[in-house]
Design a protein around this motif. Structure first.
Motif, PDB file in Angstrom:
ATOM      1  N   ALA A  13       0.799  -1.222   0.000  1.00  0.00           N
ATOM      2  CA  ALA A  13       0.000   0.000   0.000  1.00  0.00           C
ATOM      3  C   ALA A  13       0.834   1.276   0.000  1.00  0.00           C
ATOM      4  O   ALA A  13       0.298   2.363  -0.222  1.00  0.00           O
ATOM      5  N   VAL A  14       2.136   1.173   0.235  1.00  0.00           N
ATOM      6  CA  VAL A  14       2.972   2.377   0.365  1.00  0.00           C
ATOM      7  C   VAL A  14       3.034   3.192  -0.934  1.00  0.00           C
ATOM      8  O   VAL A  14       2.867   4.416  -0.907  1.00  0.00           O
ATOM      9  N   PRO A  15       3.269   2.580  -2.106  1.00  0.00           N
ATOM     10  CA  PRO A  15       3.264   3.400  -3.324  1.00  0.00           C
ATOM     11  C   PRO A  15       1.946   4.133  -3.544  1.00  0.00           C
ATOM     12  O   PRO A  15       1.930   5.239  -4.095  1.00  0.00           O
ATOM     13  N   CYS A  16       0.835   3.528  -3.091  1.00  0.00           N
ATOM     14  CA  CYS A  16      -0.471   4.154  -3.286  1.00  0.00           C
ATOM     15  C   CYS A  16      -0.622   5.401  -2.420  1.00  0.00           C
ATOM     16  O   CYS A  16      -1.027   6.453  -2.905  1.00  0.00           O
ATOM     17  N   ILE A  17      -0.289   5.315  -1.129  1.00  0.00           N
ATOM     18  CA  ILE A  17      -0.417   6.496  -0.277  1.00  0.00           C
ATOM     19  C   ILE A  17       0.557   7.583  -0.727  1.00  0.00           C
ATOM     20  O   ILE A  17       0.242   8.777  -0.683  1.00  0.00           O
ATOM     21  N   GLU A  18       1.712   7.177  -1.211  1.00  0.00           N
ATOM     22  CA  GLU A  18       2.686   8.156  -1.697  1.00  0.00           C
ATOM     23  C   GLU A  18       2.143   8.895  -2.920  1.00  0.00           C
ATOM     24  O   GLU A  18       2.226  10.136  -3.008  1.00  0.00           O
ATOM     25  N   ALA A  19       1.581   8.164  -3.867  1.00  0.00           N
ATOM     26  CA  ALA A  19       1.057   8.786  -5.083  1.00  0.00           C
ATOM     27  C   ALA A  19      -0.148   9.675  -4.785  1.00  0.00           C
ATOM     28  O   ALA A  19      -0.291  10.765  -5.351  1.00  0.00           O
ATOM     29  N   VAL A  20      -1.025   9.204  -3.901  1.00  0.00           N
ATOM     30  CA  VAL A  20      -2.226   9.968  -3.573  1.00  0.00           C
ATOM     31  C   VAL A  20      -1.865  11.249  -2.817  1.00  0.00           C
ATOM     32  O   VAL A  20      -2.421  12.325  -3.076  1.00  0.00           O
TER      33      VAL A  20
END
Length: 311
Positions: A13-20
Motif C-alpha cells: 500500500a505504500v506506493p499508493c499512499i505516496e502517489a495519492v
C-alpha cells in the motif's frame, strides 16, 4: 484537490499512499495495530504507518471499528473519498457511508478473478500469464463492488510473489491517481462485476508451503513461485527441512517414484514428480543462506536415486 483518509497496512500500500498524497490532501492514515515480530516479539509498525509518520501524516490504528467511536472520528475528517489498499479488515456500511464519494479500493487482480486476501499468490498458483490491478468501489461483500478502472499486467515466467507484488503496487498506485481524477471531475463511471465469473483466494498458511511430490511438476513450480517470501516451499531432505526457492519444469515423465532425484547436473537436481520432472535450481538448508544448487553441490555429495521427502 480532494480530502482523503487513506486505509492501508503493508508494503503493497505504500506506493499508493505516496502517489495519492502527492496530488491530494491526505488528512490521516488508518492502519492495523503494530504487531510483534522476531524472537524478541518487539512491536513493529506496519509500513504504511512508518511512511505516514515520516511524512507528517497523522496515523490512527483502531482496535475496534464498529463500536461507533471510529465512525465518529472518521466523520470529523470530512473526507471527500476514502482510499483503501490492503488495509486487511472488513468495514461495515455505516463507515462506508461516511465519505460523500465512498471508498475506492485498490485490488491487485483483474476482478472478478481472484477475489479475497491473496490475489497475487492465487494468480501464480494457477500459472496465469496475465493479471492486473483494479480500482473498485468498496462494498460490504468482499471485492464485489462496482468497477471503475482496470489495467492488465503480464506475469513473467520467473516471477514470484516477491517480484510481482511491487510491480503491481506501483501500477495500482498510478491507476488510483487516475481514478481519483475521474471522481474529482465527475467523470467516474462504475460498472457492476459479473459475479458468475468470480474466483476466490484465501490466506496462505505455513502448511500451504509443504511440497507434495506426487503433484504435477507444473503445480509444484507454481507453488514455489507463490510461496515466496513466506512460508516458502518446503520439503524434507536428509532428515532436515529444506526450502526450495527456484525451480524449472522439465518435460517428460520419470519412471521413478515422486521425490526421487533422477539426475544431478552442474546447476540442478532433477526430481521426479506425480507428472513430469522438476529441476531444483536454488534451495536453502536450515539456518543457512539461500544458495544456487551449483554452489550447494560443491560442499555436498548427491547422487541420483536419493530423494526429497514430505514434511
Amino acid at each position: 484537490m480532494l480530502r482523503i483518509v487513506f486505509f492501508g497496512t503493508p508494503e503493497l500500500a505504500v506506493p499508493c499512499i505516496e502517489a495519492v498524497t502527492a496530488r491530494h490532501t491526505v488528512t490521516a492514515a488508518v492502519c492495523q495495530p503494530d504487531k510483534p515480530k522476531g524472537r524478541g516479539r518487539k512491536l513493529v509498525a506496519p509500513p504504511v504507518k512508518a511512511w505516514a509518520e515520516e511524512h507528517g501524516i497523522p496515523v490512527v490504528q483502531p482496535v475496534k471499528l464498529n463500536d461507533g467511536a471510529f465512525e465518529a472520528w472518521l466523520r470529523t475528517q470530512q473526507p471527500d473519498v476514502c482510499v483503501l489498499a490492503a488495509y486487511g479488515r472488513l468495514l461495515r456500511q455505516p463507515i462506508l457511508d461516511v465519505p460523500r464519494h465512498g471508498f475506492l479500493n485498490l485490488h491487485p487482480s483483474l476482478l472478478p478473478k481472484h477475489r479475497g486476501p491473496a490475489p497475487i499468490r492465487g494468480a501464480l498458483l494457477e500459472g496465469a500469464e496475465v493479471t492486473g490491478v483494479t480500482i473498485m468501489r468498496l462494498s460490504l461483500e468482499m471485492d464485489a463492488g462496482d468497477l471503475l478502472l482496470q489495467e492488465e499486467a503480464p506475469i513473467r515466467p520467473d516471477d514470484t510473489a516477491l517480484t510481482l507484488t511491487p510491480r503491481l503496487a506501483e501500477q495500482g498506485a498510478a491507476l488510483m491517481v487516475r481514478a481519483l481524477e475521474l471522481v474529482e471531475t465527475g467523470q467516474a463511471v462504475f460498472t457492476p462485476q459479473d459475479d458468475s465469473q468470480a474466483t476466490f483466494t484465501r490466506m496462505f498458511a505455513k502448511e500451504d508451503g509443504r511440497i507434495r511430490w506426487d503433484r504435477p511438476a507444473r503445480d509444484l513450480h507454481n507453488l514455489v513461485r507463490a510461496a515466496q517470501p513466506w512460508p516458502a516451499a518446503q520439503c524434507a531432505f536428509r532428515g532436515e527441512t529444506f526450502r526450495i526457492l527456484k525451480t524449472e519444469i522439465i518435460e517428460g515423465d520419470a519412471e521413478d517414484s515422486p521425490g526421487t532425484i533422477v539426475e544431478v547436473g552442474k546447476d540442478r537436481l532433477v526430481v521426479a514428480t506425480g507428472a513430469g520432472r522438476l529441476a531444483v535450481l536454488e534451495l536453502q538448508a536450515p539456518g543457512k543462506r539461500a544458495m544456487a544448487v551449483a554452489d550447494f553441490l560443491r560442499g555436498h555429495e548427491i547422487a541420483p536415486g536419493g530423494g526429497f521427502g514430505e514434511l
